[in-house]
Design an enzyme around this catalytic site. Structure first.
Site, PDB file in Angstrom:
ATOM      1  N   GLY A 121      38.924  32.196  86.845  1.00 54.03           N
ATOM      2  CA  GLY A 121      37.768  32.876  87.416  1.00 54.03           C
ATOM      3  C   GLY A 121      36.867  31.932  88.203  1.00 54.03           C
ATOM      4  N   SER A 122      36.654  30.742  87.686  1.00 56.82           N
ATOM      5  CA  SER A 122      35.749  29.808  88.367  1.00 56.82           C
ATOM      6  C   SER A 122      36.266  29.471  89.766  1.00 56.82           C
ATOM      7  CB  SER A 122      35.599  28.510  87.556  1.00 56.82           C
ATOM      8  OG  SER A 122      35.095  28.788  86.276  1.00 56.82           O
TER       9      SER A 122
ATOM     10  N   ASN B 171      28.604  38.586  81.546  1.00 61.24           N
ATOM     11  CA  ASN B 171      29.354  38.001  80.439  1.00 61.24           C
ATOM     12  C   ASN B 171      28.524  37.829  79.170  1.00 61.24           C
ATOM     13  OD1 ASN B 171      28.389  36.141  82.565  1.00 61.24           O
ATOM     14  ND2 ASN B 171      28.792  34.561  81.043  1.00 61.24           N
TER      15      ASN B 171
ATOM     16  N   GLN C  32      34.729  39.767  83.602  1.00 59.50           N
ATOM     17  CA  GLN C  32      34.539  40.478  82.330  1.00 59.50           C
ATOM     18  C   GLN C  32      34.962  41.949  82.413  1.00 59.50           C
ATOM     19  OE1 GLN C  32      33.627  39.323  79.344  1.00 59.50           O
ATOM     20  NE2 GLN C  32      33.253  37.233  80.008  1.00 59.50           N
TER      21      GLN C  32
ATOM     22  N   SER D 152      40.172  36.664  85.719  1.00 62.08           N
ATOM     23  CA  SER D 152      40.709  35.550  84.935  1.00 62.08           C
ATOM     24  C   SER D 152      41.554  36.083  83.781  1.00 62.08           C
ATOM     25  CB  SER D 152      39.545  34.716  84.396  1.00 62.08           C
ATOM     26  OG  SER D 152      40.032  33.713  83.544  1.00 62.08           O
TER      27      SER D 152
ATOM     28  N   HIS E  90      42.593  34.811  80.909  1.00 63.10           N
ATOM     29  CA  HIS E  90      42.266  34.578  79.491  1.00 63.10           C
ATOM     30  C   HIS E  90      41.145  35.467  78.971  1.00 63.10           C
ATOM     31  CE1 HIS E  90      38.560  31.921  79.347  1.00 63.10           C
ATOM     32  NE2 HIS E  90      38.859  31.792  80.623  1.00 63.10           N
TER      33      HIS E  90
ATOM     34  N   THR F  53      51.980  23.807  93.217  1.00 58.36           N
ATOM     35  CA  THR F  53      53.142  24.545  92.710  1.00 58.36           C
ATOM     36  C   THR F  53      52.685  25.641  91.755  1.00 58.36           C
ATOM     37  OG1 THR F  53      54.415  22.522  92.913  1.00 58.36           O
ATOM     38  CG2 THR F  53      55.368  24.279  91.552  1.00 58.36           C
TER      39      THR F  53
ATOM     40  N   CYS G 104      29.432  28.737  78.144  1.00 62.48           N
ATOM     41  CA  CYS G 104      29.158  27.634  79.056  1.00 62.48           C
ATOM     42  C   CYS G 104      27.788  27.038  78.818  1.00 62.48           C
ATOM     43  CB  CYS G 104      29.258  28.109  80.499  1.00 62.48           C
ATOM     44  SG  CYS G 104      30.624  29.216  80.735  1.00 62.48           S
TER      45      CYS G 104
HETATM   46  C1  PLP Z   1      34.794  33.315  81.964  1.00 65.09           C
HETATM   47  C2  PLP Z   1      34.074  33.690  83.188  1.00 65.09           C
HETATM   48  C3  PLP Z   1      34.259  32.989  84.379  1.00 65.09           C
HETATM   49  C4  PLP Z   1      35.115  31.748  84.455  1.00 65.09           C
HETATM   50  O1  PLP Z   1      36.466  32.043  84.339  1.00 65.09           O
HETATM   51  P1  PLP Z   1      37.491  30.850  83.999  1.00 65.09           P
HETATM   52  O2  PLP Z   1      38.841  31.475  84.129  1.00 65.09           O
HETATM   53  O3  PLP Z   1      37.190  30.428  82.607  1.00 65.09           O
HETATM   54  O4  PLP Z   1      37.268  29.790  85.008  1.00 65.09           O
HETATM   55  C5  PLP Z   1      33.616  33.427  85.517  1.00 65.09           C
HETATM   56  N1  PLP Z   1      32.810  34.504  85.477  1.00 65.09           N
HETATM   57  C6  PLP Z   1      32.607  35.212  84.361  1.00 65.09           C
HETATM   58  C7  PLP Z   1      31.732  36.420  84.402  1.00 65.09           C
HETATM   59  C8  PLP Z   1      33.223  34.828  83.169  1.00 65.09           C
HETATM   60  O5  PLP Z   1      32.993  35.526  82.063  1.00 65.09           O
END
Ligand code: PLP
Length: 394
Positions: free
Chosen positions: A69-70, A150, A178, A198, A200, A236, A323
């Site tokens: 996500g970042s 989040n 989210q 993202s 995870h 890759t 975070c």
């Molecule tokens: C977790 C999160 C991110 C970051 O995602 P990562 O895959 O951990 O880099 C960005 N935005 C929101 C709203 C999140 O909850």
């Protein structure tokens, strides 16, 4: 252990784990190689792209794989900013309670000469579309407002904001990390130009995500190198993880209605139970929030101590976001919705999934009640509040 921190990360689903293991064994080839083994990996990668595009209402060519996500947030915002700059448009509209992947990227852009307007987030945790519209100027190149927050789980009026952006011919990005996999998200119906997700956060592996970019939008590279992802994201491809992400997303989409209904009932049970604790308040709108999100402030206590004592009782939760924990500043999200510092410090976020039973929820309610009472019994702030030397806020 009762895991109540799904907004920080989720456990991989059985299905996604199985796909990950299988692809690690059978699709470890380099997707850029021309021999059969490489081409099989490439095929698996493109199938995953199709599956993901199908779930969010996109065309496969509009999905770019990233490390999460970042990275997707960084690339989306940098891309819109670069396109804007070429046209002399250097103003960006966002909101005060975005994820740091967005806010810190905007800070960097400010140093590079961009002007940023952060619209207010109201007490209920929502951004008002008309206020976004009022913030748009002739030199605005991008509006970026998250789909769901989040920390407090509030779901933003994304469709309306998207429609305004379309009308004003401004690009619209949404951090949907989210939301994707938890509530229905459709890039067409929601008028989205750029969207971050993202794996995870929806029971896929960490270190994998994607950026949706509507056809015709120029992306700027964050990582230079080879020609992967149409030359927009070098490196890759992690084919096994991408395939596991696609599996997790398909599963989430297929089970969303049933699981969402159940998780909502657990959420509401927790909200009702925790509301009975004196001098407490729910953060964010009770209805317009993610199915599994519960976020409370309890006056007179420290969120950190609350978490440690809950951990002793086998409950994993969070205060602020993953975070910001570890920093002494209260959550910027809670400050944005108008909580004062003292109150914002006493926050608790429970983000539950469908593995939580009703009796787990009742145990959580009981435990939080006990821990809050214990902490208040030796809190000097609480003593002052009870003695009338300080006024209760909640
Ligand atoms: C977790 C999160 C991110 C970051 O995602 P990562 O895959 O951990 O880099 C960005 N935005 C929101 C709203 C999140 O909850």
């Amino acid at each position: 252990m009762i895991y109540c921190d799904n907004a920080a990360t989720t456990k991989m689903s059985e299905g996604a784990l199985k796909v990950l293991n299988e692809r690690l064994s059978d699709s470890w080839g380099n997707a850029s190689s021309l021999y059969l083994h490489g081409q099989k990996a490439k095929e698996a990668l493109e199938k995953a792209r199709e599956d993901i595009a199908g779930v969010i209402g996109a065309a496969p060519g509009e999905v770019y794989f990233t490390s999460g996500g970042s990275e997707a947030d960084n690339q989306a915002i940098r891309s819109a900013a670069e396109t804007g700059k070429k046209l002399g448009k250097t103003h960006i509209v966002s909101s005060a309670f975005e994820h740091h992947a967005v806010l810190h990227t905007l800070e960097r852009l400010k140093k590079e000469g961009f002007d940023v307007t952060l619209v207010d987030v109201h007490e209920n945790g929502l951004v008002v579309p008309e206020e976004v519209e009022r913030a748009i100027r002739d030199d605005t190149c991008l509006v970026t407002v998250m789909y769901a927050n989040n920390e407090i789980g509030t779901i933003q009026p994304v469709r309306e904001i998207g429609a305004i952006c379309r009308k004003r011919k401004v690009l619209f990005h949404t951090d949907a990390v989210q939301a994707v996999g938890h509530i229905p998200v459709d890039v067409s119906a929601d008028n989205i130009d750029l969207m971050s997700a993202s794996a995870h956060k929806f029971h896929g592996p960490k270190g994998t995500g994607f950026l949706y970019a509507r056809k015709g939008i120029r992306l700027t590279n964050i990582i230079e190198g080879g020609a992967q992802e149409k030359g927009k994201r070098a490196g890759t491809e992690d084919v096994p993880s991408v395939c596991a992400m696609a599996e997790a997303l398909k599963e989430s989409a297929a089970g969303m209605e049933k699981s969402g209904e159940y998780v909502r009932s657990i959420r509401d049970r927790l909200i009702e139970g925790l509301s009975r604790i004196p001098h407490s308040a729910l953060n964010g709108d009770a209805d317009r929030r993610l199915p599994g999100n519960v976020n409370f402030c309890f006056e007179g206590i420290e969120g950190e101590s609350l978490l440690l004592l809950l951990d002793d009782k086998g409950i994993q939760a969070s205060s602020g976001s993953a975070c910001t924990s570890g920093s002494l500043d209260p959550s910027h999200v809670l400050l944005a919705i108008g909580r004062v510092h003292d109150v914002a410090h006493g926050s608790l976020r429970l983000t539950v999934g469908d593995d939580i039973t009703e009796s787990d929820a009742d145990y959580v309610i009981r435990s939080v009640g006990e821990v809050v009472e214990l902490l208040r019994s030796f809190s000097p702030i609480w003593r002052d509040l009870m003695a009338g030397k300080k006024q209760f806020i909640l």
